[in-house]
Design a protein around this motif. Structure first.
Motif, PDB file in Angstrom:
ATOM      1  N   GLY A   1     -27.686 -30.802  -5.237  1.00  0.00           N
ATOM      2  CA  GLY A   1     -27.744 -31.021  -3.766  1.00  0.00           C
ATOM      3  C   GLY A   1     -27.141 -30.068  -2.734  1.00  0.00           C
ATOM      4  O   GLY A   1     -27.170 -30.320  -1.462  1.00  0.00           O
ATOM      5  N   SER A   2     -26.485 -29.067  -3.283  1.00  0.00           N
ATOM      6  CA  SER A   2     -25.767 -28.193  -2.097  1.00  0.00           C
ATOM      7  C   SER A   2     -26.439 -26.571  -2.260  1.00  0.00           C
ATOM      8  O   SER A   2     -25.802 -25.961  -1.975  1.00  0.00           O
ATOM      9  CB  SER A   2     -24.432 -27.987  -2.484  1.00  0.00           C
ATOM     10  N   VAL A   3     -27.751 -26.638  -2.303  1.00  0.00           N
ATOM     11  CA  VAL A   3     -28.273 -25.344  -2.376  1.00  0.00           C
ATOM     12  C   VAL A   3     -28.137 -24.467  -1.033  1.00  0.00           C
ATOM     13  O   VAL A   3     -28.017 -23.353  -1.156  1.00  0.00           O
ATOM     14  CB  VAL A   3     -29.659 -25.720  -2.826  1.00  0.00           C
ATOM     15  N   ASP A   4     -28.467 -25.307  -0.001  1.00  0.00           N
ATOM     16  CA  ASP A   4     -27.938 -24.636   1.359  1.00  0.00           C
ATOM     17  C   ASP A   4     -26.530 -23.969   1.376  1.00  0.00           C
ATOM     18  O   ASP A   4     -26.442 -22.934   1.837  1.00  0.00           O
ATOM     19  CB  ASP A   4     -28.061 -25.613   2.421  1.00  0.00           C
ATOM     20  N   ALA A   5     -25.471 -24.680   1.161  1.00  0.00           N
ATOM     21  CA  ALA A   5     -24.131 -24.153   1.198  1.00  0.00           C
ATOM     22  C   ALA A   5     -24.033 -22.913   0.024  1.00  0.00           C
ATOM     23  O   ALA A   5     -23.539 -21.913   0.503  1.00  0.00           O
ATOM     24  CB  ALA A   5     -23.302 -25.134   0.489  1.00  0.00           C
ATOM     25  N   ALA A   6     -24.688 -22.871  -1.080  1.00  0.00           N
ATOM     26  CA  ALA A   6     -24.711 -22.058  -1.881  1.00  0.00           C
ATOM     27  C   ALA A   6     -25.559 -20.685  -1.405  1.00  0.00           C
ATOM     28  O   ALA A   6     -25.008 -19.598  -1.446  1.00  0.00           O
ATOM     29  CB  ALA A   6     -25.327 -22.366  -3.321  1.00  0.00           C
ATOM     30  N   ARG A   7     -26.667 -20.968  -0.760  1.00  0.00           N
ATOM     31  CA  ARG A   7     -27.206 -19.699  -0.031  1.00  0.00           C
ATOM     32  C   ARG A   7     -26.202 -19.340   1.247  1.00  0.00           C
ATOM     33  O   ARG A   7     -26.693 -17.756   1.179  1.00  0.00           O
ATOM     34  CB  ARG A   7     -28.471 -20.311   0.389  1.00  0.00           C
ATOM     35  N   ARG A   8     -25.614 -20.126   2.025  1.00  0.00           N
ATOM     36  CA  ARG A   8     -24.980 -19.506   3.079  1.00  0.00           C
ATOM     37  C   ARG A   8     -23.733 -18.508   2.390  1.00  0.00           C
ATOM     38  O   ARG A   8     -23.420 -17.652   3.022  1.00  0.00           O
ATOM     39  CB  ARG A   8     -24.495 -20.523   3.889  1.00  0.00           C
TER      40      ARG A   8
END
Length: 99
Positions: A54-61
């Motif tokens: 559920g943390s794909v956005d954080a990983a991309r940032r």
């Protein structure tokens, strides 16, 4: 969740002494917090970010904050974001060491 508050572990997978601490300081100077470091016996050529599904956005940032290429790997077993710093980050690390 604000990016700076996500727990993130920076793991030396390049075999270069101090690389995880220098990347930690680099990210810390750019507002990232809740960072810790570690070592990995496995050596990687390319850096990876392993993250909870559920943390794909954080990983991309996190990937965008780094001046070297990373591959993203979602994992249902991950409980935090982990940056595995591979050999492709050694050139950037050399620049950090000179500073």
């Amino acid at each position: 969740m604000p990016l700076a508050s996500l727990p993130t572990r920076i793991v030396n997978a390049a075999g270069r002494q101090g690389i995880a601490r220098r990347i930690q300081a680099f990210l810390g100077s750019r507002g990232w917090s809740r960072l810790d470091t570690g070592d990995n016996a496995v050596r990687l050529d390319e850096s990876r970010i392993v993250f909870p599904v559920g943390s794909v956005d954080a990983a991309r940032r996190l990937a965008r904050a780094l001046p070297f290429r990373t591959r993203l790997y979602p994992s249902s077993r991950a409980n935090r974001v982990q940056l595995l710093v591979g050999a492709n980050a050694v050139g950037f690390d050399a620049r950090l060491k000179r500073k």
